[in-house]
Design a protein around this motif. Structure first.
Motif, mmCIF file in Angstrom:
data_model
loop_
_atom_site.group_PDB
_atom_site.id
_atom_site.type_symbol
_atom_site.label_atom_id
_atom_site.label_comp_id
_atom_site.label_asym_id
_atom_site.label_seq_id
_atom_site.Cartn_x
_atom_site.Cartn_y
_atom_site.Cartn_z
ATOM 1 N N LEU A 1 0.835 -1.206 0.000
ATOM 2 C CA LEU A 1 0.000 0.000 0.000
ATOM 3 C C LEU A 1 0.870 1.256 0.000
ATOM 4 N N PHE A 2 1.932 1.245 0.783
ATOM 5 C CA PHE A 2 2.818 2.412 0.837
ATOM 6 C C PHE A 2 3.519 2.630 -0.505
ATOM 7 N N LEU A 3 4.069 1.554 -1.071
ATOM 8 C CA LEU A 3 4.756 1.683 -2.364
ATOM 9 C C LEU A 3 3.786 2.113 -3.461
ATOM 10 N N ASP A 4 2.533 1.682 -3.362
ATOM 11 C CA ASP A 4 1.528 2.093 -4.338
ATOM 12 C C ASP A 4 1.312 3.602 -4.295
ATOM 13 N N ARG A 5 1.314 4.166 -3.102
ATOM 14 C CA ARG A 5 1.124 5.612 -2.988
ATOM 15 C C ARG A 5 2.367 6.371 -3.468
ATOM 16 N N VAL A 6 3.556 5.828 -3.194
ATOM 17 C CA VAL A 6 4.765 6.459 -3.728
ATOM 18 C C VAL A 6 4.712 6.463 -5.251
ATOM 19 N N ALA A 7 4.345 5.308 -5.831
ATOM 20 C CA ALA A 7 4.271 5.202 -7.286
ATOM 21 C C ALA A 7 3.225 6.149 -7.860
ATOM 22 N N LEU A 8 2.098 6.288 -7.165
ATOM 23 C CA LEU A 8 1.032 7.185 -7.644
ATOM 24 C C LEU A 8 1.534 8.630 -7.703
ATOM 25 N N HIS A 9 2.174 9.088 -6.623
ATOM 26 C CA HIS A 9 2.624 10.484 -6.576
ATOM 27 C C HIS A 9 3.843 10.725 -7.462
ATOM 28 N N ALA A 10 4.611 9.656 -7.739
ATOM 29 C CA ALA A 10 5.815 9.821 -8.568
ATOM 30 C C ALA A 10 5.502 9.802 -10.059
ATOM 31 N N SER A 11 4.311 9.366 -10.415
ATOM 32 C CA SER A 11 3.959 9.221 -11.829
ATOM 33 C C SER A 11 3.931 10.579 -12.530
ATOM 34 N N THR A 12 4.444 10.612 -13.751
ATOM 35 C CA THR A 12 4.408 11.825 -14.557
ATOM 36 C C THR A 12 3.408 11.644 -15.697
ATOM 37 N N PRO A 13 2.580 12.638 -15.992
ATOM 38 C CA PRO A 13 1.529 12.482 -17.016
ATOM 39 C C PRO A 13 2.119 12.340 -18.413
ATOM 40 N N ARG A 14 1.854 11.215 -19.047
ATOM 41 C CA ARG A 14 2.368 10.944 -20.395
ATOM 42 C C ARG A 14 1.229 10.736 -21.398
ATOM 43 N N TYR A 15 0.095 11.309 -21.108
ATOM 44 C CA TYR A 15 -1.071 11.061 -21.946
ATOM 45 C C TYR A 15 -1.850 12.324 -22.303
ATOM 46 N N ALA A 16 -1.580 13.458 -21.656
ATOM 47 C CA ALA A 16 -2.477 14.613 -21.695
ATOM 48 C C ALA A 16 -2.744 15.113 -23.108
ATOM 49 N N ALA A 17 -1.755 15.025 -24.017
ATOM 50 C CA ALA A 17 -1.942 15.558 -25.364
ATOM 51 C C ALA A 17 -2.432 14.506 -26.354
ATOM 52 N N ASP A 18 -2.686 13.284 -25.891
ATOM 53 C CA ASP A 18 -3.162 12.201 -26.752
ATOM 54 C C ASP A 18 -4.688 12.257 -26.802
ATOM 55 N N GLU A 19 -5.233 12.383 -28.006
ATOM 56 C CA GLU A 19 -6.679 12.554 -28.140
ATOM 57 C C GLU A 19 -7.465 11.374 -27.596
ATOM 58 N N ARG A 20 -6.845 10.202 -27.473
ATOM 59 C CA ARG A 20 -7.557 9.030 -26.989
ATOM 60 C C ARG A 20 -7.871 9.102 -25.491
ATOM 61 N N TYR A 21 -7.261 10.051 -24.794
ATOM 62 C CA TYR A 21 -7.492 10.184 -23.355
ATOM 63 C C TYR A 21 -8.334 11.415 -23.020
ATOM 64 N N GLU A 22 -9.011 11.986 -24.007
ATOM 65 C CA GLU A 22 -9.750 13.223 -23.758
ATOM 66 C C GLU A 22 -10.843 13.055 -22.713
ATOM 67 N N GLY A 23 -11.298 11.819 -22.496
ATOM 68 C CA GLY A 23 -12.327 11.587 -21.480
ATOM 69 C C GLY A 23 -11.875 11.922 -20.074
ATOM 70 N N LEU A 24 -10.570 12.116 -19.863
ATOM 71 C CA LEU A 24 -10.048 12.477 -18.541
ATOM 72 C C LEU A 24 -9.790 13.972 -18.403
ATOM 73 N N LEU A 25 -9.994 14.734 -19.486
ATOM 74 C CA LEU A 25 -9.592 16.144 -19.494
ATOM 75 C C LEU A 25 -10.781 17.087 -19.355
ATOM 76 N N LEU A 26 -10.505 18.296 -18.842
ATOM 77 C CA LEU A 26 -11.485 19.378 -18.853
ATOM 78 C C LEU A 26 -11.586 19.950 -20.264
ATOM 79 N N ASP A 27 -12.644 20.705 -20.525
ATOM 80 C CA ASP A 27 -12.848 21.248 -21.876
ATOM 81 C C ASP A 27 -11.663 22.108 -22.325
ATOM 82 N N ASP A 28 -11.161 22.955 -21.427
ATOM 83 C CA ASP A 28 -10.023 23.799 -21.790
ATOM 84 C C ASP A 28 -8.784 22.946 -22.068
#
Length: 539
Positions: free
Chosen positions: A466-493
């Protein structure tokens, strides 16, 4: 008994240890070749091999388990009686029944996943193995390959996280979503962050964030001890020595071994009595475990470079290879390559020609025979923050190296200046003596939070995960934001910003070659954010 938790890990479903595994298919029960290894079917299975896995009355509910007689056959290379490597196989139809995609298709799939998980919870064959406190159910990113929802990955991610979280909130069963691609992994982490449902007390959550911050800044080096591999089913050091003595078939040796208090002296006696057979027996025992633990995968996701391990097994190397897409170099046996990950086997391993550090005489001779290895570890203690997981600071070789570095630092430190700690020890349980002994030199994080009915090694191992999972969660860097296939996670702007990012990338690629180089850093940042569509995601 605690309720379950939704983990997210990079890797390969075939290689991660779990108690049940969910494999996608369609109403015609067509199995894609990239699931053959997970199902134990080999590279070129016959139609009969696949047919025997087909659930009874498929596709009545759109999901179901492999028949009872196929339960163990799905891992056909497992030795008889080795229950730790067997797991229940479930199938799910990931093709929407309605001729729609996007949000509607993702919602239909998530509803089916939730009903499948409820059926798994009611399955008498589900049991926690390899020392786990709760059963662990593993599933891939469903519906985004041949399931027709690849263009709506953001919707799928959001819906799967919600469905799995709803399930674990009602059952004492853990779920791990295994992501093969970095963009999927980071998207799931962002979706989970939005829920803000940390299972950790505030102090541990703060420590997890601090370590994640170090990981993102590239400060962390990693030291992996044997405690991590115990989560995959391997024995602890003393139990391993006892098992080796039993394999020798000598009751006197077993008794004499038990009379020795030091594990190093026990190993010395085994080495004297068994000779070269000792390594053969070690290979046999370690080779029985072929899947890495959840903790291995979570550590691999942190991107720590370099990595040191005292383990003879190769489970962390396998997890790291699955996480980054290529196996790391193994030092001192391989050559390190610039820009590529590597793992230093501080005590060697069991390959031909290697003499592992095992006994008292091996430890005594470590400095003269493995000086460069020790120098590399000391270099990390001087220049990085060493994250120590699965080790309790009792290894004589490591202790000597650490004491040397601590003494060197103190000798060359002005009285007015306080040195930073050399590293952080992530321990299963609190040890006030160790904390006091190493105060100012190592920080300690005790991940186990004991409570009534929540004690013992299995509870400690889960708290570590559980602890390592939280470290991994906070350490993750977003590698999807500009990919149109992930737009369902983004705000309109954000959707508009992502569109602009893809247009900018196209504009840079359209520049003359001599001008394109001036935009290299911008292009790399756009690619890292997903502006360049990766065809690999269609698998």
């Amino acid at each position: 008994m605690p309720h379950g938790h939704v983990f997210v890990a990079p890797g390969d479903l075939a290689h991660l240890s779990s108690d049940a595994v969910v494999v996608p298919t369609d109403r015609g029960f067509h199995l894609e070749p990239y699931w053959y290894e997970t199902l134990g079917l080999g590279d070129d299975p016959s139609a009969d091999d696949a047919a025997r896995l087909r659930p009874v009355e498929w596709p009545a509910d759109g999901y179901g388990p492999a028949p009872g007689e196929a339960f163990t056959a799905a891992d056909g290379d497992v030795a008889d009686g080795d229950d730790d490597e067997r797991r229940r196989v479930w199938f799910i139809d990931v093709v929407p029944t309605r001729a729609t995609g996007g949000t509607d298709g993702a919602a239909e799939l998530a509803d089916r996943v939730l009903r499948l998980l409820e059926a798994v919870a009611a399955d008498d064959a589900l049991a926690a193995r390899t020392g786990r406190l709760l059963p662990l159910v593993a599933l891939p990113v469903l519906g985004v390959g041949k399931g027709s929802l690849g263009g709506a990955r953001g919707d799928v991610v959001a819906r799967l996280v919600a469905a799995c979280t709803a399930f674990t909130g009602r059952h004492a069963i853990d779920v791990v979503i295994v992501a093969r691609h970095a963009s999927d992994f980071s998207a799931f982490q962002d979706a989970r962050q939005a829920l803000d449902d940390s299972p950790l007390p505030d102090d541990l959550e703060s420590q997890a964030r601090d370590l994640a911050h170090r990981a993102r800044r590239g400060e962390l080096a990693l030291f992996v001890g044997g405690g991590v591999s115990m989560g995959a089913g391997l024995q602890g050091w003393r139990d391993l020595l006892a098992a080796l003595a039993e394999r020798a078939g000598s009751p006197d040796l077993v008794a004499d071994l038990a009379a020795l208090s030091s594990p190093l002296d026990q190993a010395q006696l085994l080495q004297q009595e068994l000779g070269e057979d000792l390594r053969r027996h070690l290979r046999d025992i370690l080779g029985c475990v072929r899947r890495y633990a959840l903790a291995h995968a979570l550590l691999a996701s942190l991107g720590c470079d370099p990595v040191v391990t005292t383990n003879y097994d190769t489970l962390y190397e396998q997890a790291l290879g699955d996480a980054v897409g290529a196996g790391p170099a193994t030092l001192p046996f391989d050559d390190a390559q610039a820009g590529e990950p590597w793992v230093l086997k501080m005590h060697g391993d069991l390959r031909e020609g290697s003499r592992p550090v095992l006994s008292r005489s091996d430890v005594v001779g470590f400095d003269s025979g493995s000086g460069p290895v020790g120098a590399m570890v000391q270099s990390l203690l001087l220049t990085r923050h060493l994250l120590i997981v699965g080790a309790s600071l009792t290894d004589d070789n490591f202790l000597r190296l650490a004491h040397d570095v601590a003494s060197f630092r103190e000798t060359h430190t002005a009285r007015s200046r306080e040195r930073r700690p050399m590293g952080t020890v992530v321990a299963l349980a609190d040890n006030p003596g160790s904390r006091r002994l190493w105060q100012g030199r190592f920080e300690f994080v005790a991940t186990h939070v004991p409570s009534p009915g929540h004690t013992g090694r299995a509870a400690q191992a889960r708290d570590l995960a559980l602890f390592l999972d939280r470290v991994a969660l906070h350490a993750s860097t977003p590698r999807y934001a500009a990919d149109e296939r992930y737009e369902g996670l983004l705000l309109d702007d954000e959707v508009r910003a992502a569109h602009d990012a893809r247009r900018l990338l196209a504009a840079i690629d359209g520049l003359p070659p001599h001008a394109r180089g001036r935009w290299r850093l911008v292009r790399e940042a756009l690619e890292a954010s997903g502006a360049s569509r990766s065809p690999d995601l269609d698998v």
